[in-house]
Design an enzyme around this catalytic site. Structure first.
Site, PDB file in Angstrom:
ATOM      1  CD  GLU A  47      50.209  38.815  36.982  1.00 13.61           C
ATOM      2  OE1 GLU A  47      49.161  38.234  36.666  1.00 13.61           O
ATOM      3  OE2 GLU A  47      51.340  38.350  36.747  1.00 13.61           O
TER       4      GLU A  47
ATOM      5  CD  GLU B 289      53.569  35.863  39.795  1.00 12.72           C
ATOM      6  OE1 GLU B 289      53.008  36.700  40.546  1.00 12.72           O
ATOM      7  OE2 GLU B 289      52.959  35.106  39.044  1.00 12.72           O
TER       8      GLU B 289
END
Ligand code: GAL
Length: 808
Positions: free
Chosen positions: A415, A491
């Site tokens: 991220e 994820e």
């Protein structure tokens, strides 16, 4: 001896606080604490609401600490060389020997090594190693980092003609049932002044040590030069490495001069092919294999980050039982011992390098239990070092870990904020290039949360595999637009509710109030759309479970999706979202910080493993609520399940009839035994009961092993249970347990798995949470008996005896 590798974990001196004078070799450190590493001073506490690490760091203390150790060399080294290797120091370490600075290393997750040879004193004299560790800039991490020399330390002694660190690179470019090609690329360095005729011998042996193949190369190596040898060995009818059959071979590397061995090392080798494919997802040894993975941070609950090798083995055992076959080391390089365990026990691994590139993060944090009270808190993490250190940290990670068969993919980031900007693709290209300089045999990914934006900026186009974080809703559409893209759920949410293990009051109320819920569709587009519509931050227990069922159903049905990594396998310290102090550890885990499974563990076991599973939630202790309807959910993979209350059938249910991946009943409460029997092929294959327990009557201690090894670093994980007179777990018992360990063991940690546990991890008193607590006992260096006694006021004391034996 050609090469001496000595673990130097024992007997360090430690002082919390800054002691710059400790650089001086003459400094007297006898008043410092003596301890062994791995060591983590943060876990010792105190954990305080006011600690600057904040909720993300689990309110743990940081600060500055010093370590010192005296080492002696006994013989004249001559032309031999001595190196010190730290598997990991958190963080900003500076190291001196005899007052001479060796270097500074900021990143707390990469391995560091320094040569000591030029600074050594004469044999027999003391050499003083001093280590300053600075974890004072807080908040410095989005999760609990720990502080100190928290992994193993080694001394490595070689001759002047040697294989430099991580200088062996093994790959298996061709793998079939008939034969495998093993490629060994080996660096040899001549540190002397004169040329040497050297021979490099590489041998492949099987697990029993039987020599299978050998390759020999000869070369004149000039003084001061390094040469890289390329050798290929063929192994016929290899046994292939896989999670189900983690067969290891060994490669022995020998460097010889004048017929004498100058260096020798052994590297485990797993023969396997692992490729990612846009249509098939992940393919291991020619067969499609869905990655059924979990993300893990590296703390071991009450041990903090000072985990011992047994911590990893136990974690892997618990995850493998669940049917898990893959781990993502979020969001940093793991301990080498962790990967060794993955090789041995059979676990696929995504090794991740960074959580930040150039731009720092200011994650959301909850400041109270009110979900609206959210602030953004800047974190002083890796972006501060990225420009100077990223290339060397990434190279260190790949070179260190590239021989592990368990490692099947690299992630260069999680991220990453830069990926919302035009420079994201540029940095990604640079990092990919760095990885490929040290390993071309594996795919590289980035775990991305903003995939649509990244698509526009061209980042996914650079990657081998595109990691989607919580973005299942784009799988179908993106596959249509980018048919060559390899999609991986890097994820995804677990089914875990935001309550501690074994707490059901919200579940009972919420499920009862909910009259209808959306169905799990079998049509992938509808499934993706329903994921897109659901509120992923929901705190409803039932909705979280059903969303996770959607996510798995979609991943499982789309062959082109390589798999998923659930956030997370185990709870970790830090990030107690959506709560705040006194909660200091996470709620996301399928398994709590003690290693005790939460109910949803059995949902995944029913979906992922081959064993027959029947599991019921909630417990069956609903005092004074006779006749009230209680929802009962069953996780199962049996064809049908019959539920009985005190011997009366409440009906048979079938997964294939229902809309979800679990079964549901509403049962008017009556104390007694609620029993589920799972049938497959007409036969009862699994039975599970919950009982209405009476008052606490006794304690029960269950150790995960009866015999420890007396090398000082073995662990027994002891479950403390509160039971009633019939021996049934009292599912809501909160009792203060006092522990004593006698003999050749010591108590290293206690926990109860509740994120808001207020007892110290390092004390000898722990309250049970919902009937359970954990005590971790570490062996000493003496063989003998270990006795553990647990005492609760008003109950008879309970004791258990273990043995500790010499390593054989
Ligand atoms: C993700 C992030 C993880 C963790 C998780 C919590 O976006 O990558 O590190 O913070 O959210 O939900």
């Amino acid at each position: 001896v050609a090469r001496n590798v000595t673990l130097i974990d024992l007997s360090w001196r430690f002082m919390l606080g800054d002691v710059p004078e400790a650089v001086d070799p003459a400094y007297d450190d006898t008043h410092w604490r003596q301890l062994d590493v791995p060591h983590d001073w943060s876990i010792e506490g105190p954990f305080l609401a006011t600690n600057p690490s904040g909720p993300r760091g689990g309110y743990a203390p940081g600060g500055i600490g010093w370590y010192r150790k005296c080492i002696r060399t006994n013989e004249i080294l001559g032309d031999r060389r001595l190196f010190i290797r730290f598997d990991g120091i958190y963080m900003n370490s500076t190291i001196w020997i005899n007052g001479q600075e060796l270097g500074t290393h900021p990143y707390g997750y990469t391995t560091l090594e320094y040569e000591l040879t030029p600074y050594l004193r004469n044999p027999g004299q003391n050499n003083i190693i001093a280590v300053r560790v600075d974890n004072s800039i807080q908040p410095g991490s989005r999760w609990y980092s720990g502080s100190g020399i928290y992994r193993h330390v080694q001394l490595i002694e070689t001759s002047g003609l040697y294989v430099p660190t991580d200088g062996v690179y093994l790959t298996t470019p061709t793998v079939s049932k008939d034969f495998a090609e093993v490629k060994a690329v080996t660096e040899v360095h001549n540190s002397g002044q004169h040329a040497i005729h050297c021979t490099l011998k590489t041998q492949v042996a099987d697990k029993l040590g039987k020599l299978l193949q050998e390759s020999e190369s000869i070369l004149r190596l000039e003084g001061g030069q390094t040469h890289t040898f390329d050798q290929t060995l063929m192994i016929s009818e290899p046994e292939l490495w896989s999670p189900d059959s983690p067969v290891l071979y060994f490669v022995r590397t020998q460097v010889l001069a004048d017929g004498r061995i100058q260096d020798e090392l052994a590297t485990p080798l797993g023969i396997r092919s692992a490729v990612f494919d846009p249509d098939q997802g992940f393919v291991l040894n020619g067969e499609r294999l869905k990655l059924k993975g979990v993300c893990l941070h590296q703390d071991g609950g009450c041990l903090g980050v000072a985990c011992l090798d047994r911590t990893w083995e136990r974690q892997l055992d618990i995850l493998k039982e669940m049917g898990c076959n893959a781990i993502r080391t979020s969001h940093n390089p793991p301990a080498p011992a962790f990967l060794d365990a993955c090789d041995r026990l059979g676990m696929l691994v995504m090794v991740e390098a960074f959580d930040e590139w150039r731009i720092g993060k200011s994650p959301r944090v909850f400041t109270s239990d009110n979900p609206d009270e959210v602030v953004r808190l800047p974190i002083y993490a890796y972006h501060r070092y990225f420009d100077e250190w990223a290339a060397s940290d990434l190279t260190a990670m790949v070179k260190r870990d590239r021989n592990h068969p368990s490692v099947v993919i690299w992630s260069i980031g999680n991220e990453i904020m830069d990926n919302d900007t035009a420079s994201g693709a540029v940095i990604a290209k640079e990092l990919l290039q760095i990885v490929r300089e040290s390993d071309t045999s594996r795919s590289v990914t980035v775990a991305m949360n903003n995939v649509p934006k990244a698509n526009l900026l061209g980042i996914p186009q650079e990657l081998d595999v595109v990691g989607y974080n919580y973005k299942e809703k784009f799988y179908v559409a993106d596959h249509a637009i980018y048919p060559d893209r390899i999609i991986l759920g890097s994820e995804t949410r677990t089914a875990t509710p935001f309550v501690a293990r074994g707490d059901y009051s919200e579940f009972v109320v919420q499920v009862r109030e909910q009259s209808s819920r959306p169905h799990v569709h079998h049509d992938c587009e509808k499934l993706a759309a329903s994921i897109g519509q659901s509120d992923f931050s929901t705190r409803r227990v039932d909705e979280r479970i059903i969303q996770a069922e959607y996510s798995w159903s979609l991943t499982n049905q789309l062959d082109y999706v390589a798999g998923l990594f659930l956030w997370t396998g185990f709870d970790y310290i830090g990030e107690p979202s959506p709560y705040a102090w006194p909660s200091k550890s996470s709620y996301f885990g399928i398994i709590d910080t003690c290693g005790f499974p939460k109910d949803v563990y059995y949902l995944y076991q029913s979906l992922w493993s081959d064993r027959p599973v029947v599991h019921l939630m909630p417990h069956w202790n609903w005092d004074h609520r006779e006749g009230e309807p209680i929802p009962v959910w069953c996780f199962t993979n049996c064809e049908t399940v019959e539920l009985e209350l005190n011997g009366r059938s409440l009906g048979v249910r079938k997964l294939s009839d229902g809309p979800h991946l679990h079964l549901e009943w509403i049962v008017p409460y009556e104390p007694g035994e609620l029993m589920a029997t799972g049938y497959t092929g007409g036969k009862a294959v699994s039975v599970y009961s919950v009982y209405t327990a009476g008052e606490p009557a006794a304690l029960c201690l269950i150790s995960d092993k009866e015999c420890l090894t007396s090398h000082g670093q073995d662990l027994a994980y002891i479950t403390v249970q509160v039971v009633d007179a019939q021996g049934h777990l009292v599912p809501n018992a909160r009792q203060l347990v006092e522990l004593q360990v006698e003999g050749e063991g010591k108590l290293t940690g206690v926990d109860n798995g509740h994120p808001a546990n207020e007892d110290s991890y390092r004390g000898n008193r722990i309250h049970t949470h919902n009937g359970l607590a954990l005590a971790v006992v570490q062996s000493t260096q003496q063989a003998g008996e270990i006795t553990i006694v647990a005492v609760v006021d008003g109950l008879p004391p309970c004791r258990i005896a273990l043995k500790s034996k010499h390593p054989s």
